[in-house]
Design a protein around this motif. Sequence first.
Motif, PDB file in Angstrom:
ATOM      1  N   TRP A  68      34.265  14.700  30.334  1.00 51.45           N
ATOM      2  CA  TRP A  68      33.558  14.063  31.442  1.00 51.45           C
ATOM      3  C   TRP A  68      33.042  12.682  31.094  1.00 51.45           C
ATOM      4  CZ3 TRP A  68      29.827  18.604  33.020  1.00 51.45           C
ATOM      5  CH2 TRP A  68      30.565  19.601  33.676  1.00 51.45           C
ATOM      6  N   TRP A  69      32.987  12.351  29.807  1.00 47.36           N
ATOM      7  CA  TRP A  69      32.277  11.156  29.337  1.00 47.36           C
ATOM      8  C   TRP A  69      32.587   9.891  30.133  1.00 47.36           C
ATOM      9  CZ3 TRP A  69      28.023  11.118  26.694  1.00 47.36           C
ATOM     10  CH2 TRP A  69      27.543   9.898  26.211  1.00 47.36           C
ATOM     11  N   PRO A  70      33.855   9.566  30.388  1.00 44.62           N
ATOM     12  CA  PRO A  70      34.124   8.310  31.105  1.00 44.62           C
ATOM     13  C   PRO A  70      33.495   8.251  32.502  1.00 44.62           C
ATOM     14  CG  PRO A  70      36.153   9.195  30.183  1.00 44.62           C
ATOM     15  CD  PRO A  70      35.095  10.250  30.012  1.00 44.62           C
ATOM     16  N   THR A  75      22.809   8.107  35.929  1.00 49.06           N
ATOM     17  CA  THR A  75      21.825   8.604  36.886  1.00 49.06           C
ATOM     18  C   THR A  75      21.801  10.132  36.902  1.00 49.06           C
ATOM     19  OG1 THR A  75      22.235   6.626  38.215  1.00 49.06           O
ATOM     20  CG2 THR A  75      21.028   8.404  39.264  1.00 49.06           C
ATOM     21  N   ALA A  76      22.983  10.746  36.822  1.00 44.64           N
ATOM     22  CA  ALA A  76      23.028  12.216  36.749  1.00 44.64           C
ATOM     23  C   ALA A  76      22.368  12.700  35.462  1.00 44.64           C
ATOM     24  CB  ALA A  76      24.468  12.707  36.828  1.00 44.64           C
ATOM     25  N   MET A  77      22.615  11.988  34.372  1.00 41.88           N
ATOM     26  CA  MET A  77      21.980  12.369  33.109  1.00 41.88           C
ATOM     27  C   MET A  77      20.467  12.226  33.200  1.00 41.88           C
ATOM     28  SD  MET A  77      24.117  13.644  31.102  1.00 41.88           S
ATOM     29  CE  MET A  77      22.841  13.829  29.865  1.00 41.88           C
ATOM     30  N   LEU A  78      20.016  11.185  33.879  1.00 43.01           N
ATOM     31  CA  LEU A  78      18.577  10.997  34.065  1.00 43.01           C
ATOM     32  C   LEU A  78      17.986  12.170  34.836  1.00 43.01           C
ATOM     33  CD1 LEU A  78      16.132   9.126  33.689  1.00 43.01           C
ATOM     34  CD2 LEU A  78      16.808   7.966  35.795  1.00 43.01           C
ATOM     35  N   ALA A  79      18.718  12.657  35.834  1.00 42.41           N
ATOM     36  CA  ALA A  79      18.254  13.804  36.623  1.00 42.41           C
ATOM     37  C   ALA A  79      18.175  15.076  35.779  1.00 42.41           C
ATOM     38  CB  ALA A  79      19.178  14.027  37.819  1.00 42.41           C
ATOM     39  N   CYS A  80      18.932  15.117  34.690  1.00 47.51           N
ATOM     40  CA  CYS A  80      18.977  16.300  33.819  1.00 47.51           C
ATOM     41  C   CYS A  80      18.190  16.106  32.522  1.00 47.51           C
ATOM     42  CB  CYS A  80      20.429  16.635  33.484  1.00 47.51           C
ATOM     43  SG  CYS A  80      21.387  17.121  34.916  1.00 47.51           S
ATOM     44  N   MET A  81      17.346  15.100  32.489  1.00 42.49           N
ATOM     45  CA  MET A  81      16.624  14.792  31.253  1.00 42.49           C
ATOM     46  C   MET A  81      15.776  15.965  30.763  1.00 42.49           C
ATOM     47  SD  MET A  81      16.573  12.365  29.183  1.00 42.49           S
ATOM     48  CE  MET A  81      15.676  11.992  27.716  1.00 42.49           C
ATOM     49  N   ASP A  82      15.168  16.715  31.668  1.00 41.66           N
ATOM     50  CA  ASP A  82      14.361  17.860  31.252  1.00 41.66           C
ATOM     51  C   ASP A  82      15.221  18.902  30.535  1.00 41.66           C
ATOM     52  OD1 ASP A  82      15.666  18.380  33.689  1.00 41.66           O
ATOM     53  OD2 ASP A  82      14.175  19.862  34.292  1.00 41.66           O
ATOM     54  N   THR A  83      16.430  19.108  31.032  1.00 46.93           N
ATOM     55  CA  THR A  83      17.345  20.054  30.395  1.00 46.93           C
ATOM     56  C   THR A  83      17.776  19.545  29.032  1.00 46.93           C
ATOM     57  OG1 THR A  83      18.150  20.704  32.579  1.00 46.93           O
ATOM     58  CG2 THR A  83      19.514  21.322  30.692  1.00 46.93           C
ATOM     59  N   LEU A  84      18.073  18.263  28.957  1.00 46.11           N
ATOM     60  CA  LEU A  84      18.478  17.654  27.693  1.00 46.11           C
ATOM     61  C   LEU A  84      17.385  17.791  26.636  1.00 46.11           C
ATOM     62  CD1 LEU A  84      20.754  16.072  26.326  1.00 46.11           C
ATOM     63  CD2 LEU A  84      19.730  13.984  27.205  1.00 46.11           C
ATOM     64  N   GLU A  85      16.156  17.577  27.022  1.00 53.76           N
ATOM     65  CA  GLU A  85      15.033  17.704  26.081  1.00 53.76           C
ATOM     66  C   GLU A  85      14.835  19.161  25.658  1.00 53.76           C
ATOM     67  OE1 GLU A  85      13.658  15.220  24.470  1.00 53.76           O
ATOM     68  OE2 GLU A  85      15.020  13.972  25.620  1.00 53.76           O
ATOM     69  N   LYS A  99      22.001  12.237  20.881  1.00 55.28           N
ATOM     70  CA  LYS A  99      21.651  10.806  20.867  1.00 55.28           C
ATOM     71  C   LYS A  99      22.545  10.029  21.835  1.00 55.28           C
ATOM     72  CE  LYS A  99      21.242   6.682  17.988  1.00 55.28           C
ATOM     73  NZ  LYS A  99      21.504   5.866  19.137  1.00 55.28           N
ATOM     74  N   ARG A 100      23.847  10.332  21.849  1.00 53.85           N
ATOM     75  CA  ARG A 100      24.758   9.656  22.780  1.00 53.85           C
ATOM     76  C   ARG A 100      24.365   9.949  24.231  1.00 53.85           C
ATOM     77  NH1 ARG A 100      30.692  11.040  22.151  1.00 53.85           N
ATOM     78  NH2 ARG A 100      30.900   9.388  23.683  1.00 53.85           N
ATOM     79  N   LEU A 101      23.969  11.193  24.500  1.00 53.99           N
ATOM     80  CA  LEU A 101      23.558  11.562  25.853  1.00 53.99           C
ATOM     81  C   LEU A 101      22.272  10.844  26.254  1.00 53.99           C
ATOM     82  CD1 LEU A 101      24.413  15.360  25.714  1.00 53.99           C
ATOM     83  CD2 LEU A 101      25.570  13.628  27.110  1.00 53.99           C
ATOM     84  N   ARG A 102      21.327  10.760  25.319  1.00 53.10           N
ATOM     85  CA  ARG A 102      20.081  10.020  25.601  1.00 53.10           C
ATOM     86  C   ARG A 102      20.374   8.546  25.833  1.00 53.10           C
ATOM     87  NH1 ARG A 102      17.571  13.206  21.081  1.00 53.10           N
ATOM     88  NH2 ARG A 102      16.351  14.821  22.091  1.00 53.10           N
ATOM     89  N   ASP A 103      21.300   7.988  25.063  1.00 55.70           N
ATOM     90  CA  ASP A 103      21.676   6.589  25.263  1.00 55.70           C
ATOM     91  C   ASP A 103      22.284   6.385  26.649  1.00 55.70           C
ATOM     92  OD1 ASP A 103      20.765   5.969  22.729  1.00 55.70           O
ATOM     93  OD2 ASP A 103      22.769   5.893  21.816  1.00 55.70           O
ATOM     94  N   ARG A 104      23.038   7.377  27.123  1.00 55.73           N
ATOM     95  CA  ARG A 104      23.618   7.297  28.465  1.00 55.73           C
ATOM     96  C   ARG A 104      22.494   7.273  29.499  1.00 55.73           C
ATOM     97  NH1 ARG A 104      28.899   7.757  30.874  1.00 55.73           N
ATOM     98  NH2 ARG A 104      29.476   6.969  28.839  1.00 55.73           N
TER      99      ARG A 104
END
Length: 124
Positions: A68-70, A75-85, A99-104
């Motif tokens: 999915w990376w490309p 913005t979707a990653m920002l919406a999922c920040m709580d899950t990422l943390e 780290k790559r996901l946080r950078d995104r």
Amino acid sequence: MLSHLFHHPSPSLQDLLSPNGHARERGLRQLTHWRKPPDLASLRAVLLRLNDWVPQVRAAAEDTLQAWWPNLSPTAMLACMDTLEAVARGQRADQRLLKRLRDRVRAADDPGALKRLQGLVLGR
């Protein structure tokens, strides 16, 4: 253009959240054929699988995110920040990938990001 959907249907969230590791892995492998997350719930479920106790499931989640990376929207990653943390606190996920996901997510740090996030969350 949509022919890949007939060959690789989207797994249900039930597959991704199944107590059966084989079902979780199979669902994740199906998602690698999609060009991007079908919805926020699927993205969250894949992120959660980065912390799965089964190594093969974690690897399948990583493969899905790589596929999915490309097209993975900051913005979707920002919406999922709580899950990422939450995944980061679990300490099973690959720290370099996190780290790559946080950078995104940081890439979404622009004046229009909150407006796009609101549209994404509200389905506009």
